[in-house]
Design an enzyme around this catalytic site. Sequence first.
Site, mmCIF file in Angstrom:
data_model
loop_
_atom_site.group_PDB
_atom_site.id
_atom_site.type_symbol
_atom_site.label_atom_id
_atom_site.label_comp_id
_atom_site.label_asym_id
_atom_site.label_seq_id
_atom_site.Cartn_x
_atom_site.Cartn_y
_atom_site.Cartn_z
ATOM 1 C CG HIS A 13 -1.895 1.133 1.228
ATOM 2 N ND1 HIS A 13 -3.245 0.950 1.471
ATOM 3 C CD2 HIS A 13 -1.743 2.459 1.008
ATOM 4 C CE1 HIS A 13 -3.866 2.103 1.401
ATOM 5 N NE2 HIS A 13 -2.973 3.041 1.131
ATOM 6 C CG HIS A 15 -0.655 7.055 -1.060
ATOM 7 N ND1 HIS A 15 -1.853 7.217 -1.730
ATOM 8 C CD2 HIS A 15 -0.947 6.392 0.081
ATOM 9 C CE1 HIS A 15 -2.828 6.686 -1.003
ATOM 10 N NE2 HIS A 15 -2.310 6.166 0.099
ATOM 11 N NE ARG A 17 0.826 11.882 -2.313
ATOM 12 C CZ ARG A 17 -0.163 11.456 -1.544
ATOM 13 N NH1 ARG A 17 -1.165 10.756 -2.061
ATOM 14 N NH2 ARG A 17 -0.181 11.719 -0.266
ATOM 15 C CG ASN A 41 -4.870 8.535 -3.418
ATOM 16 O OD1 ASN A 41 -3.836 7.974 -3.760
ATOM 17 N ND2 ASN A 41 -4.998 9.164 -2.265
ATOM 18 C CE LYS A 95 -7.637 2.108 -0.666
ATOM 19 N NZ LYS A 95 -6.513 3.005 -0.426
ATOM 20 C CG HIS A 134 -9.690 4.624 3.248
ATOM 21 N ND1 HIS A 134 -8.496 5.313 3.316
ATOM 22 C CD2 HIS A 134 -10.408 5.034 4.327
ATOM 23 C CE1 HIS A 134 -8.496 6.085 4.384
ATOM 24 N NE2 HIS A 134 -9.650 5.950 5.003
ATOM 25 C CG HIS A 168 -5.011 2.195 5.716
ATOM 26 N ND1 HIS A 168 -6.346 2.248 6.060
ATOM 27 C CD2 HIS A 168 -4.881 2.880 4.550
ATOM 28 C CE1 HIS A 168 -6.973 2.939 5.133
ATOM 29 N NE2 HIS A 168 -6.133 3.330 4.211
ATOM 30 C CG ASP A 240 -1.760 4.770 3.894
ATOM 31 O OD1 ASP A 240 -1.759 5.165 2.708
ATOM 32 O OD2 ASP A 240 -2.612 5.138 4.724
ATOM 33 C CG HIS A 244 0.525 15.196 1.945
ATOM 34 N ND1 HIS A 244 -0.485 15.458 1.039
ATOM 35 C CD2 HIS A 244 0.138 14.089 2.625
ATOM 36 C CE1 HIS A 244 -1.441 14.547 1.178
ATOM 37 N NE2 HIS A 244 -1.082 13.708 2.125
#
Length: 335
Positions: A13, A15, A17, A41, A95, A134, A168, A240, A244
């Site tokens: 899992h 991210h 980007r 996402n 997902k 999620h 998660h 996860d 950012h």
Amino acid sequence: MKTHTLLMPLDMHLHLRDAVMLENVAPLSAYSFSGALVMPNLVPPISNAAEVVAYKERVLAAVPNDNFEPYMTLFYKNYDKTFLESVADEILAIKLYPAGITTNSEGGVSSFDIDEMRPTLQVMSDLQIPLCVHGETDGFVMDREAEFMSIYELLATNFPKLKIIMEHITTKAAVDMLDKYDNLYATITVHHLLLTLDDVVGGMMQPHLFCKPIAKRPEDLDALLCVALEAHPKVMFGSDSAPHPQHAKESCGCAAGIFTAPIALQLLCEIFEQFNKLENLQDFVSDNAQRIYGICPEFKEVTLEKRPFAVPENYNGVVPMYAGETISWAIETVD
Ligand code: DOR
Ligand code: ZN
């Protein structure tokens, strides 16, 4: 020096980007992991075969080494059979986000009417495409995951052949669900094996420990540790890790997400060693995922050493968990 070797670590899992952020963070995961399940996402979310293929190419272009496999996902919508058949070979899972529940999930599911979802979920079951979820409602923040359990039960009983991964997980309620339904699995992050809500807001507010789902109570942490340390055959590591920019975290209206990718294996060694369970880490961080997803990752051998490691203050403007602190394991070699 005490060392520990992991073969083909997997992050189920992640991210990554896009664009500059992708170029910044993808090499960090590719360095120590053999593969990762890449979340869809983006803005807009990844929702057709062409986007999956193009995104995978961008991920691979951002990675300097050739022994990292990005396992791609699609953003859940009520897709039809023809579409799912056309995309099945490009993805490892789909997902599902409840609408608006976390970062870039506005286009997610707003109704869990099982009959509305049935055509999509039945085809996914037939095509053996796992559903990653999620699992949070829009209720009180500490109760969101526990409230979602009835939806997991509905999904698990209506589609008994569909592999459903509770992503998660953060509660004892979710841990208890694992043994109730054959087709329910779970990922656990490293931060949820370390934190309770106290660490996030019990003292000065810690934006870099703020994520969704939020860390919960001590008894939840204990339940998560229990299944992770035993490498329960239905749980897998999924970081996860959610980068950012520093300004989006250290701001009024802090973005949810903890950036752990470059220190995840070190922290896992620290936790598993602390509980004398290092021998179970291989299952948790790779073998369970290989079996559950039916994947054979690229070979990679990562040796970690028990010695102080100062976590960098930031990685090109992204602040990791425990920035500036010293942890007790470091990556020694990667072959
Ligand atoms: O804290 C989170 N951040 N939780 C999620 O589910 C999404 C993630 C993100 O994309 O930033
Ligand atoms: Zn996520």
